[in-house]
Design an enzyme around this catalytic site. Structure first.
Site, PDB file in Angstrom:
ATOM      1  N   LYS A   1      44.083  14.679-105.666  1.00  0.00           N
ATOM      2  CA  LYS A   1      45.225  14.400-106.554  1.00  0.00           C
ATOM      3  C   LYS A   1      45.482  15.636-107.402  1.00  0.00           C
ATOM      4  CE  LYS A   1      48.151  11.150-107.864  1.00  0.00           C
ATOM      5  NZ  LYS A   1      48.780  10.085-107.062  1.00  0.00           N
TER       6      LYS A   1
ATOM      7  N   ASP B   1      54.520  12.021-106.724  1.00  0.00           N
ATOM      8  CA  ASP B   1      53.971  10.955-107.580  1.00  0.00           C
ATOM      9  C   ASP B   1      54.930  10.870-108.769  1.00  0.00           C
ATOM     10  OD1 ASP B   1      51.699   9.057-108.080  1.00  0.00           O
ATOM     11  OD2 ASP B   1      51.519  10.198-109.922  1.00  0.00           O
TER      12      ASP B   1
HETATM   13  P1  NDP Z   1      58.601   7.187-110.720  1.00  0.00           P
HETATM   14  O1  NDP Z   1      58.452   8.350-111.605  1.00  0.00           O
HETATM   15  O2  NDP Z   1      59.656   7.199-109.652  1.00  0.00           O
HETATM   16  O3  NDP Z   1      58.843   5.865-111.591  1.00  0.00           O
HETATM   17  C1  NDP Z   1      57.975   5.431-112.582  1.00  0.00           C
HETATM   18  C2  NDP Z   1      58.713   4.351-113.352  1.00  0.00           C
HETATM   19  O4  NDP Z   1      57.844   3.765-114.307  1.00  0.00           O
HETATM   20  C3  NDP Z   1      59.898   4.896-114.121  1.00  0.00           C
HETATM   21  O5  NDP Z   1      60.929   3.936-114.114  1.00  0.00           O
HETATM   22  C4  NDP Z   1      59.338   5.085-115.527  1.00  0.00           C
HETATM   23  O6  NDP Z   1      60.313   5.026-116.542  1.00  0.00           O
HETATM   24  C5  NDP Z   1      58.448   3.869-115.597  1.00  0.00           C
HETATM   25  N1  NDP Z   1      57.408   4.024-116.610  1.00  0.00           N
HETATM   26  C6  NDP Z   1      56.613   5.080-116.842  1.00  0.00           C
HETATM   27  N2  NDP Z   1      55.800   4.839-117.880  1.00  0.00           N
HETATM   28  C7  NDP Z   1      56.098   3.601-118.303  1.00  0.00           C
HETATM   29  C8  NDP Z   1      55.625   2.782-119.336  1.00  0.00           C
HETATM   30  N3  NDP Z   1      54.643   3.204-120.145  1.00  0.00           N
HETATM   31  N4  NDP Z   1      56.183   1.539-119.478  1.00  0.00           N
HETATM   32  C9  NDP Z   1      57.175   1.106-118.657  1.00  0.00           C
HETATM   33  N5  NDP Z   1      57.675   1.862-117.673  1.00  0.00           N
HETATM   34  C10 NDP Z   1      57.144   3.075-117.497  1.00  0.00           C
HETATM   35  O7  NDP Z   1      57.157   6.914-110.098  1.00  0.00           O
HETATM   36  P2  NDP Z   1      56.781   6.086-108.815  1.00  0.00           P
HETATM   37  O8  NDP Z   1      57.652   4.878-108.684  1.00  0.00           O
HETATM   38  O9  NDP Z   1      56.669   7.010-107.675  1.00  0.00           O
HETATM   39  O10 NDP Z   1      55.285   5.652-109.190  1.00  0.00           O
HETATM   40  C11 NDP Z   1      55.015   4.480-109.958  1.00  0.00           C
HETATM   41  C12 NDP Z   1      53.531   4.174-109.832  1.00  0.00           C
HETATM   42  O11 NDP Z   1      53.209   3.972-108.455  1.00  0.00           O
HETATM   43  C13 NDP Z   1      52.563   5.265-110.309  1.00  0.00           C
HETATM   44  O12 NDP Z   1      51.399   4.637-110.813  1.00  0.00           O
HETATM   45  C14 NDP Z   1      52.228   6.004-109.029  1.00  0.00           C
HETATM   46  O13 NDP Z   1      50.993   6.669-109.123  1.00  0.00           O
HETATM   47  C15 NDP Z   1      52.161   4.840-108.068  1.00  0.00           C
HETATM   48  N6  NDP Z   1      52.312   5.169-106.662  1.00  0.00           N
HETATM   49  C16 NDP Z   1      53.436   5.811-106.205  1.00  0.00           C
HETATM   50  C17 NDP Z   1      53.570   6.061-104.848  1.00  0.00           C
HETATM   51  C18 NDP Z   1      54.819   6.636-104.290  1.00  0.00           C
HETATM   52  O14 NDP Z   1      54.907   6.733-103.054  1.00  0.00           O
HETATM   53  N7  NDP Z   1      55.805   6.995-105.084  1.00  0.00           N
HETATM   54  C19 NDP Z   1      52.500   5.748-103.900  1.00  0.00           C
HETATM   55  C20 NDP Z   1      51.402   5.000-104.482  1.00  0.00           C
HETATM   56  C21 NDP Z   1      51.322   4.763-105.822  1.00  0.00           C
HETATM   57  P3  NDP Z   1      61.298   6.276-116.842  1.00  0.00           P
HETATM   58  O15 NDP Z   1      62.450   6.075-115.886  1.00  0.00           O
HETATM   59  O16 NDP Z   1      61.657   6.057-118.274  1.00  0.00           O
HETATM   60  O17 NDP Z   1      60.518   7.528-116.601  1.00  0.00           O
END
Ligand code: NDP
Length: 448
Positions: free
Chosen positions: A126, A166
């Protein structure tokens, strides 16, 4: 003292300033007790737990870049190569101000088991940076990505370590990093996944984590005589994972009524409009207030500390898809009181340890991120296969392989839990199934 407790004590001493890493190691080793107790002599002699909790290597580096005002900015870059017993290191790059070594180590450690669960040959790693992409211009993002890759390129390669996206690292950032890698190394190779479709990306990668989450959830429900059809679902997050989880849940006949971002959350009793959400988050990169402004049925709630947010809404299935530790014990109590039957993690470690235990004790079907969100990295590995073959598969081919993988993962974790007398404990099942394969490979490869 048991072998697990001995190692936990040492890990705690050595990493006292890394709470997320300690949380992940404690959760994994605790749930592996049945396997470790059954093989204690062999594992102890070979220091399996000491080796699996210590990364192969970790890089921390300076990332200097110039902002639009001509000012030099300096961020900190990380790459942790945790374990490559079953394949090249593989894991995403997180760009977020909260990033530090402990967070990258927790994610890299979890990645070992998740990648093993995918049934594909990939090890765990990572990386990322405390750089905050929010509010930066495209030029600033490019300047950061180029500088980050200038250093990172020394440590990665298509058969060595293959980073991916990520939080904060999407198609745009991967493109800038790939361009810089190509320029520095003079080689066009599958060194990153999540690439654009015109230069080696895989169809269905964008959708894979969210879709995969639903394929696994659906299979679990099916094995318990239920289905997604007609279910009410609460999703948190509004990013890549959340958007495609919502889309697939709707395709399966469920209704998703919530989503959130870091400043607030939406309750939309008519069901989240995915196209509108995509337009706001993927195209405009705007706040969820715009969703509420554009849709009459939606309520916007500002995020407030101590409130339950999306988890206060009554639902059958909860899918946390935002970030770590976003579903705590109070949220879990609220979900149980509201009759939730399943919680499956789209994000990495979104549920706190005590919340997980509470859900399990209350007979909620609970699948942790290692298994439930493995569809993303599985499809990244399918992207690597396509790059090696120099071929591109159709969306349907990739999607059907993803479905098979997620169904297999569910059955593997279910079987592993049954084999060790913890039937229905999918957290233990996932850790055991992932761990067994890595340990066999580590033992076969001698002391390394
Ligand atoms: P993104 O950056 O696309 O989206 C993250 C989302 O979560 C955004 O909408 C963000 O809000 C929101 N967010 C962040 N912090 C908080 C918080 N404290 N409270 C509420 N909402 C919050 O990331 P991903 O969708 O790619 O990833 C999301 C999770 O999934 C992570 O834990 C990542 O490690 C995991 N993951 C992702 C994979 C992937 O293929 N993308 C694969 C496996 C796991 P804002 O729009 O305001 O930034």
């Amino acid at each position: 003292m048991s072998y697990v407790d001995e190692v936990l004590e040492v890990v705690q001493k050595k990493n006292a300033d890394q709470p997320e890493f300690l949380q992940a190691v404690t959760e994994v080793l605790d749930s592996l007790r049945p396997v470790i107790d059954a093989n204690e002599e062999l594992y102890r002699k070979n220091a399996i737990l000491e080796r699996i909790t210590e990364p192969d290597r970790q890089f921390i580096f300076r990332v200097p870049w110039v902002d639009d005002k001509g000012q030099v900015q300096v961020n900190r870059g990380f790459r942790v190569q945790f374990n490559n017993a079953i394949g090249p290191y593989k894991g995403g790059l997180r760009l977020h101000p909260s990033v530090n070594l402990g967070i990258i180590k927790f994610l890299g450690f979890e990645q070992i088991f998740k990648n093993s669960l995918t049934t594909l040959p990939i090890g765990g790693g990572k990386g990322g940076s405390d750089f905050d992409p929010k509010g930066k211009s495209d030029r600033e993002i490019m300047a950061f990505c180029q500088s980050f890759m200038t250093e990172l390129s020394k440590y990665i390669g298509a058969d060595v370590d293959v980073p991916a996206g990520d939080i904060g690292t999407g198609a745009r950032e991967i493109g800038f990093m790939f361009g810089q890698y190509k320029r520095i190394r003079g080689t066009f190779e599958g060194v990153l996944t999540g690439k654009g479709l015109t230069y080696g990306g895989s169809l269905a990668r964008t959708e894979a984590t969210g879709y995969g989450l639903l394929y696994l959830t659906q299979e679990m429900l099916k094995c318990h005589g239920q289905s997604m059809e007609g279910k009410t679902v609460c999703v948190s997050g509004a990013g890549n994972v959340a958007i495609y989880a919502i889309q697939k849940a709707h395709q399966m006949g469920a209704k998703v009524v919530t989503c959130s971002d870091s400043t607030g959350w939406i309750y939309d009793p008519e069901g989240i409009d995915v196209e509108l959400l995509k337009e706001i988050k993927e195209v405009k990169r705007a706040r969820l207030t715009e969703y509420a402004a554009a849709r009459k049925s939606a309520e916007y709630h500002e995020k407030k500390n101590g409130e339950h947010g999306v988890w206060s809404v009554k639902c059958d299935i909860a899918l946390p898809c935002a970030t770590q530790n976003e579903l705590d014990i109070e949220d879990a109590k609220m979900l149980v009181a509201n009759g939730v039957i399943a919680v499956c993690e789209g994000a990495n470690m979104p549920t706190t340890l005590d919340a997980t235990k509470y859900l399990q004790q209350n007979k909620v079907m609970f699948v942790g991120g290692k298994a439930a969100n493995a569809g993303g990295v599985a499809t990244s590995a399918l992207e690597m296969s396509q790059n090696s073959e120099r071929l591109s598969w159709t969306f349907e081919e990739v999607d059907s392989k993803l479905q098979d993988i997620m169904i297999t993962i569910y059955h593997n974790i279910d079987d592993a839990a049954k084999r060790y007398g913890v039937e229905g404990d999918y957290v233990a099942g996932a850790n055991i199934a992932g761990f067994e394969k890595v340990v066999v490979a580590m033992l076969a490869q001698g002391v390394c």
